[in-house]
Design an enzyme around this catalytic site. Sequence first.
Site, PDB file in Angstrom:
ATOM      1  N   GLU A 251     -19.508 -43.094  22.917  1.00 57.13           N
ATOM      2  CA  GLU A 251     -18.643 -41.790  23.421  1.00 57.13           C
ATOM      3  C   GLU A 251     -19.540 -41.112  22.699  1.00 57.13           C
ATOM      4  OE1 GLU A 251     -14.776 -40.178  25.146  1.00 57.13           O
ATOM      5  OE2 GLU A 251     -13.790 -41.820  23.332  1.00 57.13           O
ATOM      6  N   ASN A 572     -12.084 -42.387  34.111  1.00 56.03           N
ATOM      7  CA  ASN A 572     -11.543 -43.166  32.719  1.00 56.03           C
ATOM      8  C   ASN A 572     -10.179 -42.996  32.411  1.00 56.03           C
ATOM      9  OD1 ASN A 572     -12.096 -43.471  30.351  1.00 56.03           O
ATOM     10  ND2 ASN A 572     -11.049 -41.615  29.270  1.00 56.03           N
ATOM     11  N   GLU A 573      -9.668 -43.587  32.357  1.00 52.69           N
ATOM     12  CA  GLU A 573      -7.926 -43.746  31.784  1.00 52.69           C
ATOM     13  C   GLU A 573      -7.188 -42.873  33.502  1.00 52.69           C
ATOM     14  OE1 GLU A 573      -7.351 -42.585  27.798  1.00 52.69           O
ATOM     15  OE2 GLU A 573      -8.102 -44.827  27.299  1.00 52.69           O
TER      16      GLU A 573
HETATM   17  O1  AHR Z   1     -11.367 -44.529  21.708  1.00 55.29           O
HETATM   18  C1  AHR Z   1     -11.486 -42.876  22.211  1.00 55.29           C
HETATM   19  C2  AHR Z   1     -10.793 -42.622  22.949  1.00 55.29           C
HETATM   20  O2  AHR Z   1      -9.035 -42.925  23.422  1.00 55.29           O
HETATM   21  C3  AHR Z   1     -11.292 -42.407  24.623  1.00 55.29           C
HETATM   22  O3  AHR Z   1     -12.227 -41.424  24.586  1.00 55.29           O
HETATM   23  C4  AHR Z   1     -10.356 -42.536  25.531  1.00 55.29           C
HETATM   24  O4  AHR Z   1     -11.023 -43.116  26.720  1.00 55.29           O
HETATM   25  C5  AHR Z   1      -9.088 -43.389  24.961  1.00 55.29           C
HETATM   26  O5  AHR Z   1      -7.767 -42.351  24.728  1.00 55.29           O
END
Ligand code: AHR
Length: 899
Positions: A251, A572-573
């Site tokens: 990312e 995500n999460e």
């Molecule tokens: O890897 C860093 C961050 O950790 C990511 O963006 C997130 O998905 C996680 O909380």
Amino acid sequence: MAACAAAAPAGAVGASLTGHWTFDEGSGTVAADSSGGGHPLTLTGGASWGAGIVGPHSLLLGGGGQYAASAGPVIDTTESFTVSAWVNLSHLGGYQTFVSQDGNQVSGFYLQLRGDTGRFAFTRIAYDSPKALGTIASASSIVPQSGVWYHLAGVYDAARQTISLYVNGRLQQTQSFVPNWQASGPLAVGRAKYAGNPVDFVSGRIDDVRTYLGVLSASEIAELAGPGRLSVDASQPGPAINSTQFGAFLEEINHSGDGGLYAELIRNRDLKEDPTSPVAWSALAGRGSSATISLDSTEPLNSANPISLKLSIGSVGSRAGVANAGWWGIPVRPSTTYRVSFFAKAGGDVGPLTVDLESISGKVWASSQTRGVTGSWAKYTTTLTTPSGITPSLSNRFVISTSDRRAAGNTLWLTIVSLFPPTYQNLANGFRIDLMQKLAGLHPGYFRVPGGNYLEGDTIDTRFAWKTTIGPIEDRPGHFNSAWGYWSQDGMGLLEYLELAEQLHAQPLLAVWAGYTLTGTVVPQSQLQPYVQEALDEIQYAIGPTSTPWGARRAADGHPAPFDLRMVEIGNEDFFDQSGSYNAYRYPMFYDAIKAAYPQLKLVATTPVTSRPMDVIDEHFYNNDPNYFASNAHLFDDASRSGPKVIVGEYATTQGTPTGTLAGALGESAFLTGLERNADLVIGASYAPLLVNVNAPSWPTNLIGYDALNSYGSPSYWAQHMLAEGHGDHVIGSQLVSGSGTLFEVASHRPGHTYIVVVNNGSADAPTQVTLNGESGATGGSATVLTGDPTAMNSLAQPLLVAPHKVKLGALGNSFRYTFPANSLTVLDLLTAGGAGSARARSGSQQVTVTAIARQAIRSGVASTRTAKVTLRPVHGLKPGRYSFSATGRIRRSVSVLR
Ligand code: AHR
């Protein structure tokens, strides 16, 4: 009670040997006490002598009534003591006590196999009564097998008031125990006492029994257990190792893309990094010249990029222009061609422009001229080629200037200024070569993109809105990366993320925005549909035929072929969303729509849901303690197989900055052995974050560090490199049956190769006897080892301080001793033939496999003579039946092999 001090293992300072029976007499009815403590044991009831594990003989017991006992007590059971024994059971059922010391009614301790649990235990009873409470330190995860030697040690620590059990040198369990009585009867080997009667008779062999006054330390007990034993069995085929087993995740964080993997060398090419100042740009006025720069929004190139850099030229002596400092420098290498492009417009005659790549002190490495600039926006392109023989350097700048005196008083506007070095596989809007080579070394099977927090954004407007990230770079508006606090030019857009995966032969694991932001904004159900459609369009862009609108757009963007998209992650999460919306409607709406349009896609949930099926669940693991990962090496061993597959989309030991330590890498490696062993459940794992520009970390611990010129892999990088290369096509059986207790292992096989991965995260070397079963012996191979100071980190200055070393191995056969160094990861790639998996999977290896199995059958005693007939199971790749073997182990009868 005699407490004569005698030889304890080296380093045993706190305990003294009070009894030691080697059982090496081999005849007669007395086993001498070699400790000098004067406690010989008398063999009773027909107890006799068997083959030993320490020395030639052991005590052989046949159950009912057979045991050996001293005349009186050996141990003061109210003081700290340790008792150890090697045991090998011929029958597994019921209670069997290997060593005990009698009270009147019960024993003062029981080093035993328990009948209720079937597990080894060190048991003590609070009072000399069968009615009193028993305390059990048990080895719950070790399932005893008959015919296998185990080293057991029970420890009572009077100071701590605890009892502990060690099996094969590893601590199994410690329990609180307060003794209230002293067992003052004889010490018995092969039985116990309960309710006043002798009980728990042993069927099997017992060897090298020792008693100590005091507490033996864990390392002393490990030493007693002897060198570790690792047995690997190719005739026990485990799960197939997934093509996705080792993955990657990227990312925009730490300037991973901009100022990182995305090869663009100009920082702030779109002038949007800071609305108040032209970050990375400066005015350049040579001798006799004057010029100023400012941001200007009055001369827009287009609606996506309305900001330009305005150069107001006062006077022109030698030159007047602008300079860009790059992403903390501009890398210049010899004999390299750089591609330049920019949009320009002039107010008045500014003459032809000169484009330079030069050092900060003004030494020009390469220079080119462009045609004169007009009053309308136009794109200008050129190339710059550096000479051979120059030293790679970073303190450089990129300059656009005029030396034409007619430019005095006139204006030049510039935007989308771009400078590209050669890229990986020459992709035009592509990636930095050294970083791609490092990523290629990880052989990622999947590439999870484009986030992470970056996908989500702090706000809906700053999410990864993919439609604004495609097309010509001048049409991309960019967006504020609110998750990590800096501007994203979006040169690295959806197409580039997909191309990145493709270039690395990985399938993209595309995460789609799912209606939730990092600050907790949840899109209401009534307003979610447009975002579901956004995701459907995104998938169509990735894999739709060119006859579809977004498939056509992909083709127009230069990639007619669909990408190899097989998995889509919804959000995500989302466990951070406490509103319940993910389960209630967000996951279902995305799930239903995507499955309806693309039933072939596997959908990944980011937190457990019950409202719809989960094909895969993405679990994340971060911890600053490497032992957290090592202690989770068996996390998936007993996990349910009836739920979704698991992908560990993010994990890392957050120890060390900007990249991690060797200790962190070893903890992660131990964890990864467990993921590979459970490949039927865990389909992949990816470290996070992957990349860090060392000038601008947003996150403490990362995998690969770099500046604009150089890069390096952390110890975790090298560990993953080794693991991704060091595996076969399926897992095979492996078992650590003794040793330091600091080893973690996984073994795998492919035709001709057996891979054994061992992590030793202890501070002592671990000598280990490795046994290969179910295949022919190793005829050679290699050992690749990553080791060093556990606190060590790599850096730009010391990029290979911790790096793997590979050595060739000679013929090792089926059993060999190997020392796994302290603080190390080792991959043994052994050249072997045979194994059940290859028999089933590959033609051409059948005869070899059959031969190997036959040899193994002879060696392991399944075939008692070289011409005996044995029955092989279908798993060996043979039809069930009886086969006879030649003296070399070759099958005499022709056999048919199952395919
Ligand atoms: O890897 C860093 C961050 O950790 C990511 O963006 C997130 O998905 C996680 O909380």
